[in-house]
Design an enzyme around this catalytic site. Sequence first.
Site, short mmCIF file in Angstrom:
data_model
loop_
_atom_site.label_atom_id
_atom_site.label_comp_id
_atom_site.label_asym_id
_atom_site.label_seq_id
_atom_site.Cartn_x
_atom_site.Cartn_y
_atom_site.Cartn_z
N ARG A 103 0.83 -1.21 0.00
CA ARG A 103 0.00 0.00 0.00
C ARG A 103 0.87 1.26 0.00
NH1 ARG A 103 -5.27 1.25 0.77
NH2 ARG A 103 -5.74 3.17 1.86
N VAL A 134 -11.51 10.07 -7.81
CA VAL A 134 -12.08 8.72 -7.75
C VAL A 134 -10.95 7.70 -7.61
CG1 VAL A 134 -13.43 6.99 -9.03
CG2 VAL A 134 -14.09 9.41 -9.13
N ASP A 163 -19.93 4.25 -1.64
CA ASP A 163 -20.10 3.57 -0.35
C ASP A 163 -21.47 3.91 0.25
OD1 ASP A 163 -17.34 2.72 -0.53
OD2 ASP A 163 -16.84 4.79 -0.11
N HIS A 191 -12.12 6.35 2.10
CA HIS A 191 -12.71 5.40 1.16
C HIS A 191 -11.82 4.15 1.16
CE1 HIS A 191 -14.39 3.38 -2.25
NE2 HIS A 191 -13.21 3.38 -2.84
P1 NAX Z 1 -8.98 1.07 -15.23
O1 NAX Z 1 -7.69 0.38 -14.96
O2 NAX Z 1 -9.99 0.43 -16.09
O3 NAX Z 1 -8.70 2.52 -15.81
C1 NAX Z 1 -7.79 3.40 -15.27
C2 NAX Z 1 -7.25 4.23 -16.41
O4 NAX Z 1 -6.44 5.27 -15.84
C3 NAX Z 1 -6.37 3.45 -17.38
O5 NAX Z 1 -6.88 3.61 -18.70
C4 NAX Z 1 -5.00 4.10 -17.21
O6 NAX Z 1 -4.27 4.16 -18.43
C5 NAX Z 1 -5.39 5.50 -16.72
N1 NAX Z 1 -4.33 6.22 -16.03
C6 NAX Z 1 -3.38 5.76 -15.18
N2 NAX Z 1 -2.56 6.74 -14.80
C7 NAX Z 1 -3.01 7.86 -15.37
C8 NAX Z 1 -2.58 9.21 -15.38
N3 NAX Z 1 -1.50 9.58 -14.71
N4 NAX Z 1 -3.27 10.12 -16.09
C9 NAX Z 1 -4.34 9.75 -16.81
N5 NAX Z 1 -4.80 8.48 -16.88
C10 NAX Z 1 -4.14 7.55 -16.17
O7 NAX Z 1 -9.57 1.41 -13.77
P2 NAX Z 1 -11.06 1.80 -13.37
O8 NAX Z 1 -11.82 0.56 -13.08
O9 NAX Z 1 -11.61 2.76 -14.35
O10 NAX Z 1 -10.81 2.49 -11.93
C11 NAX Z 1 -10.11 3.71 -11.83
C12 NAX Z 1 -9.80 4.02 -10.38
O11 NAX Z 1 -10.99 4.13 -9.62
C13 NAX Z 1 -8.97 2.96 -9.66
O12 NAX Z 1 -7.96 3.61 -8.89
C14 NAX Z 1 -9.96 2.33 -8.71
O13 NAX Z 1 -9.31 1.77 -7.58
C15 NAX Z 1 -10.81 3.51 -8.36
N6 NAX Z 1 -12.12 3.23 -7.78
C16 NAX Z 1 -12.58 4.10 -6.85
C17 NAX Z 1 -13.83 3.98 -6.29
C18 NAX Z 1 -14.33 4.98 -5.28
O14 NAX Z 1 -15.44 4.78 -4.77
N7 NAX Z 1 -13.61 6.05 -4.93
C19 NAX Z 1 -14.70 2.83 -6.64
C20 NAX Z 1 -14.37 2.21 -7.94
C21 NAX Z 1 -12.91 2.09 -8.25
O15 NAX Z 1 -12.40 0.94 -7.63
#
Ligand code: NAX
Length: 331
Positions: A103, A134, A163, A191
Site C-alpha cells: 500500500r 475517484v 459507499d 474510502h
Molecule cells: P482502469 O484500470 O480500467 O482505468 C484506469 C485508467 O487510468 C487506465 O486507462 C490508465 O491508463 C489510466 N491512467 C493511469 N494513470 C493515469 C494518469 N496519470 N493520467 C491519466 N490516466 C491515467 O480502472 P477503473 O476501473 O476505471 O478504476 C479507476 C480508479 O478508480 C482505480 O484507482 C480504482 O481503484 C478507483 N475506484 C474508486 C472507487 C471509489 O469509490 N472512490 C470505486 C471504484 C474504483 O475501484
Amino acid sequence: MKEINVLVTGAAGQIGYALLPRLASGETFGSNVIVNLRLVEIPEVVEKLNGTIMELEDCGFNTLGKVEAFSDIYKAAEEVDWALLVGSIPRGITINGKKIEERGDLLKINGGIFTDQGKAIGSKGKNNAKILVVGNPANTNALIGMTHANNASQTWMAMTALDANRAKAQVSSKINVPISEINQMIIWGNHSPTMYPDLDNALVKNESVSSIIKDEGWIKNDFLETVQQRGKAIIDARGASSAASAANAAIETVKATLTPTKNGDCFSAAILSDGSYDVPEGIIYGFPLRSTKEGKIEIIQGLEINSYAKEKLEITTRELLEEKEAVSELI
Ligand code: NAX
C-alpha cells in the site's frame, strides 16, 4: 447556451467508459449546458481515446461540445470547471520489473501522479473549479492534489458516494423501504475498509435507521462488513472492479453539488477537515455535506456521534494520518 469544460483522467478505463456518456448527455449538468470534454490518458493509451470520441459523437447528444484527448495534464487542465480524476495505477501492476503490492508503494506512485495533476489544475483550471478524485487511494490522492493546486478558490473532494449507495442498498433490502426514502446516509472517513457508514444518523421519514432496524448484531457485523468489503466482493464476482456503480456515484456527487441539499438530508464525499467532529485538520475525510443555494459546500454540523461511532471514526482517522505520513515527502 452556457458551456463548461470537464476534464476526466483515466478516460479510457472502465469507469471512464461508463462515465463519459452520462457527462455528455445533459443528465449531469442539465439540458441547457454544453459540455466540452477534455479526456486525459497516459501516453501509451491516449490513442485509444479516438475510439471513445467516435462513440461519443455517435451518441448524438445535443449537449456535447468539443471533445479532445490529451496526455499532457497542463494542456488538458486549461480553463476547466470540473475535473474528475479517475485514472490511477492499480495494485498488482508491474513497474520497472517490480510488482506493486505494498500500500505504501501504491500511495507513493499514485501520489506522484496527483502532484502534477494538482499543479496543473491549480494553475490552469478556473477559479472555483471543483475536483472529484475517484482513483485510489482517493482521500490521500486528493490531499496531495489539493496541496499542489494551492488554489483556495477550488474545492477538492474524494468520492465516497458509492459507499453511501452501497449502504442504502443494504438498508433498503433489510427493512424493505425504497432507496428514495433513505436520507442522510453518511460515510465517515477514508474510502477504504475502515470507512464508517453511520446508521444512527441515517433517516427514514425522520426516524433513525438503526432504531427502525433494531438488530444491533446485523448493524455492527453483517451490514458493516458488507459495505466495507463490497468492492472486493464485486471484484471476486465479476473479475473486475466496480465500474457502472462507480461512474454513477461520480455523476451523483457532481449533481449533489449543483443542487441545494434538502433539510434532513446530506450527500457523502470526503473534503478537507476543518476540525469538525474532532477530526484533525489537514486530512481529506468523509463528512455529511450539504450544498447551499449559493453553490457552497458545507459540513453539516451538530449530528450526534455515540461512543461506538466515535471509536470507528478514530480508526479511520488513524489510517488517514498514517497514509499522510507515508506520502509526507509529496505534501
Ligand atoms: P482502469 O484500470 O480500467 O482505468 C484506469 C485508467 O487510468 C487506465 O486507462 C490508465 O491508463 C489510466 N491512467 C493511469 N494513470 C493515469 C494518469 N496519470 N493520467 C491519466 N490516466 C491515467 O480502472 P477503473 O476501473 O476505471 O478504476 C479507476 C480508479 O478508480 C482505480 O484507482 C480504482 O481503484 C478507483 N475506484 C474508486 C472507487 C471509489 O469509490 N472512490 C470505486 C471504484 C474504483 O475501484
